[in-house]
Write an enzyme that holds these catalytic residues in place. Structure first.
Site, PDB file in Angstrom:
ATOM      1  N   HIS A 106      46.817  26.960  45.775  1.00  0.00           N
ATOM      2  CA  HIS A 106      48.041  27.486  46.390  1.00  0.00           C
ATOM      3  C   HIS A 106      48.507  26.387  47.346  1.00  0.00           C
ATOM      4  CE1 HIS A 106      45.699  31.233  45.740  1.00  0.00           C
ATOM      5  NE2 HIS A 106      46.849  31.807  45.506  1.00  0.00           N
ATOM      6  N   ASP A 109      46.689  26.207  50.601  1.00  0.00           N
ATOM      7  CA  ASP A 109      45.244  25.937  50.562  1.00  0.00           C
ATOM      8  C   ASP A 109      45.045  24.463  50.897  1.00  0.00           C
ATOM      9  OD1 ASP A 109      44.946  28.448  49.376  1.00  0.00           O
ATOM     10  OD2 ASP A 109      44.767  27.630  47.344  1.00  0.00           O
ATOM     11  N   GLU A 237      50.144  36.319  36.376  1.00  0.00           N
ATOM     12  CA  GLU A 237      48.776  36.832  36.497  1.00  0.00           C
ATOM     13  C   GLU A 237      48.835  38.296  36.892  1.00  0.00           C
ATOM     14  OE1 GLU A 237      46.063  34.397  38.808  1.00  0.00           O
ATOM     15  OE2 GLU A 237      44.996  36.193  39.435  1.00  0.00           O
ATOM     16  N   HIS A 276      40.877  41.776  37.672  1.00  0.00           N
ATOM     17  CA  HIS A 276      42.159  42.482  37.666  1.00  0.00           C
ATOM     18  C   HIS A 276      42.237  43.413  36.459  1.00  0.00           C
ATOM     19  CE1 HIS A 276      44.179  39.008  40.133  1.00  0.00           C
ATOM     20  NE2 HIS A 276      43.096  39.504  40.705  1.00  0.00           N
ATOM     21  N   ASP A 312      37.924  44.659  44.064  1.00  0.00           N
ATOM     22  CA  ASP A 312      38.226  43.302  43.615  1.00  0.00           C
ATOM     23  C   ASP A 312      37.264  42.357  44.346  1.00  0.00           C
ATOM     24  OD1 ASP A 312      39.485  41.151  42.462  1.00  0.00           O
ATOM     25  OD2 ASP A 312      41.205  41.164  43.792  1.00  0.00           O
ATOM     26  N   ASP A 344      38.045  31.822  39.671  1.00  0.00           N
ATOM     27  CA  ASP A 344      38.681  32.509  40.804  1.00  0.00           C
ATOM     28  C   ASP A 344      37.654  33.490  41.360  1.00  0.00           C
ATOM     29  OD1 ASP A 344      40.381  33.505  42.645  1.00  0.00           O
ATOM     30  OD2 ASP A 344      41.959  34.132  41.255  1.00  0.00           O
TER      31      ASP A 344
HETATM   32  C1  XLS Z   1      44.360  37.353  43.710  1.00  0.00           C
HETATM   33  C2  XLS Z   1      44.666  36.379  42.675  1.00  0.00           C
HETATM   34  C3  XLS Z   1      45.027  34.991  43.171  1.00  0.00           C
HETATM   35  C4  XLS Z   1      45.718  34.227  42.077  1.00  0.00           C
HETATM   36  C5  XLS Z   1      46.513  33.066  42.562  1.00  0.00           C
HETATM   37  O1  XLS Z   1      43.871  38.437  43.482  1.00  0.00           O
HETATM   38  O2  XLS Z   1      43.609  36.317  41.773  1.00  0.00           O
HETATM   39  O3  XLS Z   1      43.905  34.334  43.626  1.00  0.00           O
HETATM   40  O4  XLS Z   1      44.836  33.801  41.105  1.00  0.00           O
HETATM   41  O5  XLS Z   1      47.481  33.426  43.471  1.00  0.00           O
HETATM   42 NI    NI Z   2      43.402  34.960  40.182  1.00  0.00          NI
HETATM   43 NI    NI Z   3      41.973  38.177  42.044  1.00  0.00          NI
END
Ligand code: XLS
Ligand code: NI
Ligand code: NI
EC number: 5.3.1.5
Length: 441
Positions: A106, A109, A237, A276, A312, A344
């Site tokens: 990001h 980051d 995503e 997710h 999560d 991730d």
């Molecule tokens: C959050 C997401 C985030 C994305 C990128 O839950 O997984 O990390 O991958 O913004």
């Molecule tokens: Ni992600």
């Molecule tokens: Ni995530």
């Protein structure tokens, strides 16, 4: 040779090598053998493993009950620019030592957001230049970039879907800058995870208008990036909830419907995250299959949730059964459309040794590798595919074929059914399918 800067952050840890499953070395791969060819491609090319900047170099392990527990050597300088450079050095040292080729980030980051938009832009340009040199020295590439349009309080009501136009414009400026950085670093893809694009209460939300704004916003982002020569994919995503009660990109099917409604389906594909999928009450493999059906299986965010509490939790992947089933979908789809496998995932708050994050990534890469090898064997040597195809064999010729070709009317189905009389039952054989998976693991 591992190239490292003047400072070494992960002291005492060298390059992680493949040693095979008989090895007792915790700092070696047991299954991930980068150059080994599976189903016509090296493992390295199948997976294109990436490190997530935010979890591995930013996330200090804080939770709602306490502060972070990590003590990152790259966070010590009081100078913003120096701190960002140190973090980049640590990131490239880590990726190189893991033997991976990619990272993902990001915007903020990489370097702290400034007090003004102009200051943020200057900082991003500064760190982008620095990263460009690091990429040249190491050969490490950018799998995807993205913008954090969810942490700053200004985005508490959303970014592209904010009810206030000036916030939408601010998000647009931020995404333009993140696209500029991604393009400058030869990023292969760009991700939109709808951080706070959704609602907390429907009572104060005009959902139709917000969705139209999101469609418009993504169109502008696409057009800008293309005008700057960006040839890569855009990924959505999906995530059903968290931080919002309801997120607009709920799951893969919802995101694909959205992309088609706004005419974005040729530029956008899906980035599927395991945790997710499970939050949406789907399996990982279900989400992959839905994306693959539309030719949109773009990229994967590898992690896992917790089966008991459903949070999560972004743990590292280690579920061999789940990943094997996912790799069956992966191989059947012919792999990913432009993306890779981004970890991730974060180590637990009480994993505080520097080597823990190596164990985590080794475990993740080994899980995917073992699953890929198993899935390939299932496809090559078991009756799995044949059994699956046989279930649909009645569509291969005769009336079934005519139906698939659109040559029958409802009346025809009626006549065929009358002629057939009563039908006998055909077993779905689920237990047999499950046994085949177990046999090959
Ligand atoms: C959050 C997401 C985030 C994305 C990128 O839950 O997984 O990390 O991958 O913004
Ligand atoms: Ni992600
Ligand atoms: Ni995530």
């Amino acid at each position: 040779m591992v190239t490292i800067g003047d400072k070494e952050f992960y002291k005492g840890i060298g390059k992680i090598e493949f040693e095979g499953k008989e090895s007792d070395n915790p700092l070696a791969f047991k299954y991930y053998n980068p150059d080994q060819v599976v189903a016509g491609k090296t493992m390295k090319d199948h997976f294109r493993f990436a490190i997530a900047y935010w979890h591995t170099f930013c996330g200090q392990g804080d939770d709602p009950f306490g502060p972070g527990t990590q003590n990152f050597g790259w966070d010590n300088s009081t100078d913003v620019l120096q701190r960002a450079k140190d973090k980049a050095d640590a990131a490239f040292e880590f990726v190189t030592k893991m033997g991976f080729d990619y990272f993902c980030f990001h915007d903020f980051d990489l370097i702290d957001e400034g007090a003004t938009l102009a200051e943020s832009e200057q900082r991003l340009q500064f760190i982008t230049e620095y990263l460009k040199n690091k990429q040249q020295d190491s050969g490490v590439k950018l799998l995807w970039g993205t913008a954090n349009c969810f942490s700053n309080p200004r985005y508490m009501n959303g970014a592209a879907t904010n009810p206030e136009f000036n916030v939408v414009a601010r998000a647009g400026a931020q995404i333009k800058m993140a696209l500029d950085a991604t393009i400058a670093l030869n990023g292969e893809n760009y991700v939109f995870w709808g951080g706070r694009e959704g609602y907390m209460s429907l009572l104060n939300t005009d959902m139709g208008r917000e969705l139209d704004h999101m469609g418009q916003f993504l169109t502008l982002a696409r057009d800008y990036a293309r005008s700057q020569g960006f040839k890569g994919n855009f990924f959505i995503e999906p995530k059903p909830m968290e931080p919002m009660k309801h997120q607009y990109d709920f799951d893969t099917a919802t995101a694909i419907g959205f992309l088609k409604e706004y005419g974005l389906e040729n530029d956008f594909k899906i980035n599927i995250e395991v945790n997710h999928a499970t939050l949406a009450q789907h399996t990982f493999q279900h989400e992959m299959e839905v994306a693959a059906k539309s030719g949109m299986l773009g990229s994967l965010d590898a992690n896992r949730g917790d089966y008991q509490n459903g949070w999560d939790t972004d743990q590292f992947p280690n579920n061999i059964q789940e990943t094997t089933e996912a790799m069956l979908v992966f191989l059947k789809a012919g792999g990913l459309q432009g993306g890779g496998i981004n970890f991730d995932a974060k180590i637990r708050r009480n994993s505080t040794d520097l080597e823990d994050v190596f164990h985590a990534h080794i475990g993740g890469a080994d899980t995917f590798s073992r699953a890929l090898l198993t899935a390939d064997k299932i496809i090559q040597s078991s009756s799995y595919q044949k059994l699956r195809e046989e279930r649909y064999s009645s569509f291969n010729n005769g009336n079934g074929r005519a139906f698939e070709n659109g040559e029958l009317k409802l009346d025809d189905l009626y006549k065929i059914a009358v002629d057939n009389g009563e039908l006998s039952l055909k077993s779905g054989k689920q237990e047999l399918f499950e046994n085949i998976i177990n046999q090959y693991i």
